[in-house]
Design a protein around this motif. Sequence first.
Motif, PDB file in Angstrom:
ATOM      1  N   TYR A 254       4.398-107.495 -16.703  1.00  0.00           N
ATOM      2  CA  TYR A 254       3.337-107.206 -15.747  1.00  0.00           C
ATOM      3  C   TYR A 254       3.942-106.634 -14.469  1.00  0.00           C
ATOM      4  O   TYR A 254       4.953-107.139 -13.970  1.00  0.00           O
ATOM      5  N   GLU A 255       3.304-105.587 -13.970  1.00  0.00           N
ATOM      6  CA  GLU A 255       3.787-104.918 -12.761  1.00  0.00           C
ATOM      7  C   GLU A 255       2.809-105.174 -11.623  1.00  0.00           C
ATOM      8  O   GLU A 255       1.607-104.927 -11.751  1.00  0.00           O
ATOM      9  N   PHE A 256       3.324-105.716 -10.515  1.00  0.00           N
ATOM     10  CA  PHE A 256       2.491-106.062  -9.369  1.00  0.00           C
ATOM     11  C   PHE A 256       2.898-105.250  -8.143  1.00  0.00           C
ATOM     12  O   PHE A 256       4.082-105.009  -7.899  1.00  0.00           O
ATOM     13  N   ILE A 257       1.905-104.859  -7.375  1.00  0.00           N
ATOM     14  CA  ILE A 257       2.122-104.135  -6.119  1.00  0.00           C
ATOM     15  C   ILE A 257       2.318-105.139  -4.984  1.00  0.00           C
ATOM     16  O   ILE A 257       1.687-106.189  -4.957  1.00  0.00           O
TER      17      ILE A 257
ATOM     18  N   LEU B 251      -4.090-101.198   2.777  1.00  0.00           N
ATOM     19  CA  LEU B 251      -5.358-100.656   2.295  1.00  0.00           C
ATOM     20  C   LEU B 251      -5.156 -99.791   1.051  1.00  0.00           C
ATOM     21  O   LEU B 251      -5.957 -99.835   0.115  1.00  0.00           O
ATOM     22  N   ARG B 252      -4.084 -99.008   1.024  1.00  0.00           N
ATOM     23  CA  ARG B 252      -3.801 -98.182  -0.158  1.00  0.00           C
ATOM     24  C   ARG B 252      -3.484 -99.074  -1.359  1.00  0.00           C
ATOM     25  O   ARG B 252      -3.903 -98.786  -2.484  1.00  0.00           O
ATOM     26  N   ALA B 253      -2.750-100.155  -1.122  1.00  0.00           N
ATOM     27  CA  ALA B 253      -2.427-101.081  -2.208  1.00  0.00           C
ATOM     28  C   ALA B 253      -3.703-101.647  -2.827  1.00  0.00           C
ATOM     29  O   ALA B 253      -3.831-101.733  -4.052  1.00  0.00           O
ATOM     30  N   LYS B 254      -4.666-102.011  -1.992  1.00  0.00           N
ATOM     31  CA  LYS B 254      -5.928-102.553  -2.507  1.00  0.00           C
ATOM     32  C   LYS B 254      -6.698-101.499  -3.305  1.00  0.00           C
ATOM     33  O   LYS B 254      -7.294-101.809  -4.339  1.00  0.00           O
ATOM     34  N   ARG B 255      -6.671-100.265  -2.827  1.00  0.00           N
ATOM     35  CA  ARG B 255      -7.362 -99.197  -3.561  1.00  0.00           C
ATOM     36  C   ARG B 255      -6.711 -98.963  -4.922  1.00  0.00           C
ATOM     37  O   ARG B 255      -7.402 -98.729  -5.921  1.00  0.00           O
TER      38      ARG B 255
ATOM     39  N   ASP C 154      -1.173-104.004 -12.343  1.00  0.00           N
ATOM     40  CA  ASP C 154      -1.762-105.218 -12.917  1.00  0.00           C
ATOM     41  C   ASP C 154      -2.292-106.166 -11.854  1.00  0.00           C
ATOM     42  O   ASP C 154      -3.120-107.028 -12.151  1.00  0.00           O
ATOM     43  N   GLY C 155      -1.818-106.049 -10.620  1.00  0.00           N
ATOM     44  CA  GLY C 155      -2.309-106.937  -9.573  1.00  0.00           C
ATOM     45  C   GLY C 155      -1.581-106.701  -8.269  1.00  0.00           C
ATOM     46  O   GLY C 155      -0.568-106.003  -8.214  1.00  0.00           O
ATOM     47  N   MET C 156      -2.114-107.283  -7.207  1.00  0.00           N
ATOM     48  CA  MET C 156      -1.490-107.232  -5.886  1.00  0.00           C
ATOM     49  C   MET C 156      -0.876-108.594  -5.609  1.00  0.00           C
ATOM     50  O   MET C 156      -1.533-109.630  -5.755  1.00  0.00           O
ATOM     51  N   ALA C 157       0.386-108.607  -5.201  1.00  0.00           N
ATOM     52  CA  ALA C 157       1.123-109.863  -5.075  1.00  0.00           C
ATOM     53  C   ALA C 157       0.524-110.797  -4.040  1.00  0.00           C
ATOM     54  O   ALA C 157       0.493-112.016  -4.244  1.00  0.00           O
ATOM     55  N   PHE C 158       0.027-110.237  -2.933  1.00  0.00           N
ATOM     56  CA  PHE C 158      -0.518-111.118  -1.897  1.00  0.00           C
ATOM     57  C   PHE C 158      -1.418-110.350  -0.944  1.00  0.00           C
ATOM     58  O   PHE C 158      -1.143-109.220  -0.568  1.00  0.00           O
ATOM     59  N   THR C 159      -2.494-111.024  -0.547  1.00  0.00           N
ATOM     60  CA  THR C 159      -3.323-110.594   0.569  1.00  0.00           C
ATOM     61  C   THR C 159      -4.102-111.803   1.053  1.00  0.00           C
ATOM     62  O   THR C 159      -4.276-112.775   0.308  1.00  0.00           O
ATOM     63  N   PHE C 160      -4.554-111.759   2.297  1.00  0.00           N
ATOM     64  CA  PHE C 160      -5.499-112.773   2.747  1.00  0.00           C
ATOM     65  C   PHE C 160      -6.886-112.350   2.298  1.00  0.00           C
ATOM     66  O   PHE C 160      -7.294-111.204   2.493  1.00  0.00           O
ATOM     67  N   TYR C 161      -7.615-113.278   1.692  1.00  0.00           N
ATOM     68  CA  TYR C 161      -8.936-112.962   1.171  1.00  0.00           C
ATOM     69  C   TYR C 161      -9.932-112.790   2.314  1.00  0.00           C
ATOM     70  O   TYR C 161      -9.884-113.503   3.312  1.00  0.00           O
ATOM     71  N   GLN C 162     -10.839-111.855   2.138  1.00  0.00           N
ATOM     72  CA  GLN C 162     -11.783-111.498   3.185  1.00  0.00           C
ATOM     73  C   GLN C 162     -13.082-112.304   3.130  1.00  0.00           C
ATOM     74  O   GLN C 162     -13.901-112.228   4.035  1.00  0.00           O
TER      75      GLN C 162
ATOM     76  N   GLY D 131      -3.585-115.066  -1.562  1.00  0.00           N
ATOM     77  CA  GLY D 131      -3.077-115.113  -2.927  1.00  0.00           C
ATOM     78  C   GLY D 131      -3.134-113.740  -3.562  1.00  0.00           C
ATOM     79  O   GLY D 131      -3.183-112.720  -2.871  1.00  0.00           O
ATOM     80  N   MET D 132      -3.169-113.704  -4.884  1.00  0.00           N
ATOM     81  CA  MET D 132      -3.135-112.450  -5.622  1.00  0.00           C
ATOM     82  C   MET D 132      -4.521-111.828  -5.743  1.00  0.00           C
ATOM     83  O   MET D 132      -5.545-112.505  -5.610  1.00  0.00           O
ATOM     84  N   LEU D 133      -4.524-110.514  -6.009  1.00  0.00           N
ATOM     85  CA  LEU D 133      -5.749-109.769  -6.293  1.00  0.00           C
ATOM     86  C   LEU D 133      -5.599-109.064  -7.632  1.00  0.00           C
ATOM     87  O   LEU D 133      -4.533-108.528  -7.945  1.00  0.00           O
ATOM     88  N   PHE D 134      -6.694-109.047  -8.410  1.00  0.00           N
ATOM     89  CA  PHE D 134      -6.713-108.326  -9.676  1.00  0.00           C
ATOM     90  C   PHE D 134      -7.966-107.461  -9.751  1.00  0.00           C
ATOM     91  O   PHE D 134      -8.981-107.755  -9.110  1.00  0.00           O
ATOM     92  N   ALA D 135      -7.896-106.402 -10.552  1.00  0.00           N
ATOM     93  CA  ALA D 135      -9.061-105.543 -10.758  1.00  0.00           C
ATOM     94  C   ALA D 135     -10.101-106.284 -11.591  1.00  0.00           C
ATOM     95  O   ALA D 135      -9.764-106.971 -12.562  1.00  0.00           O
TER      96      ALA D 135
END
Length: 259
Positions: free
Chosen positions: A20-23, A68-72, A80-88, A212-216
């Motif tokens: 799995y590849e994470f941004i 912002l680009r990572a989330k897009r 496969d996912g974003m390693a970390f962000t604060f949830y909105q 935590g992590m974000l996924f599509a």
Amino acid sequence: MIGVLLFCSLCQSKLRAENYEFIWNPYCPYTCDAHLENGKEGVAIDIIKAVFKESKHSVSFTRVDSWLRAKRLIKSGFSDGMAFTFYQHGQTEQGFLTPKSPMLMVKGFAYLSLKKNQIPSFKTVDLGRFNAIGNYYGAVNSNSRLARYLAENPHKVIYVTGANILERVREMLTIGRIDIWLDSADLLHYMATKYPQFSVSESLAGNKEYGGMLFALDKPKSKELAVIMDNGIERLRKSGELEKILTKYGMPDRLAGNI
């Protein structure tokens, strides 16, 4: 016979190890450039690696400097996912799939400044004394009074986005481009440890924020990955490994129930 072979083939495909590849984007101490942090990759990267260490899967990480680009890119299914962000939105993020168990939680809000602008325990009204307030572009502030103050005083707010944000914040504070930088207390204390010319001022009036992590939402692997993270974080907390990782970066486990 063909049916048996087909069944076995399906079983093997389910058991096949995946990579799995994470941004990730630089947001230390949550996600760090190890070359600049004496080998530290950040609390989120350490947690992900510890979770997947016990699985048959492997993980790799790709750096994207813009949050912002990572989330897009995640929403478009690029990774496969974003390693970390604060949830909105509390413990979730609208338009994304998030694990049920966040990696961490922060309380209140804080700002970083030169020592002359430090207020040991400040209130939102104290922000009125500053002419230039730095903040992440696109961030949603959980404290309603803070969010309202920034919305009502747009001429005072300088939003920053793009690459190397925290390094640019350090430069902007040093030359007086901004008076203060708003962020989580954990991150700012980490920065102040590296750059002792700065001080952290905290307000305990802020709400809780979870990261935590974000996924599509529509990517087939996302639900499986969210479950892996949920089970893994629970296992790390029970074993004490999660507390060790957080302590390494100067954070308590505020979700453990005893803080």
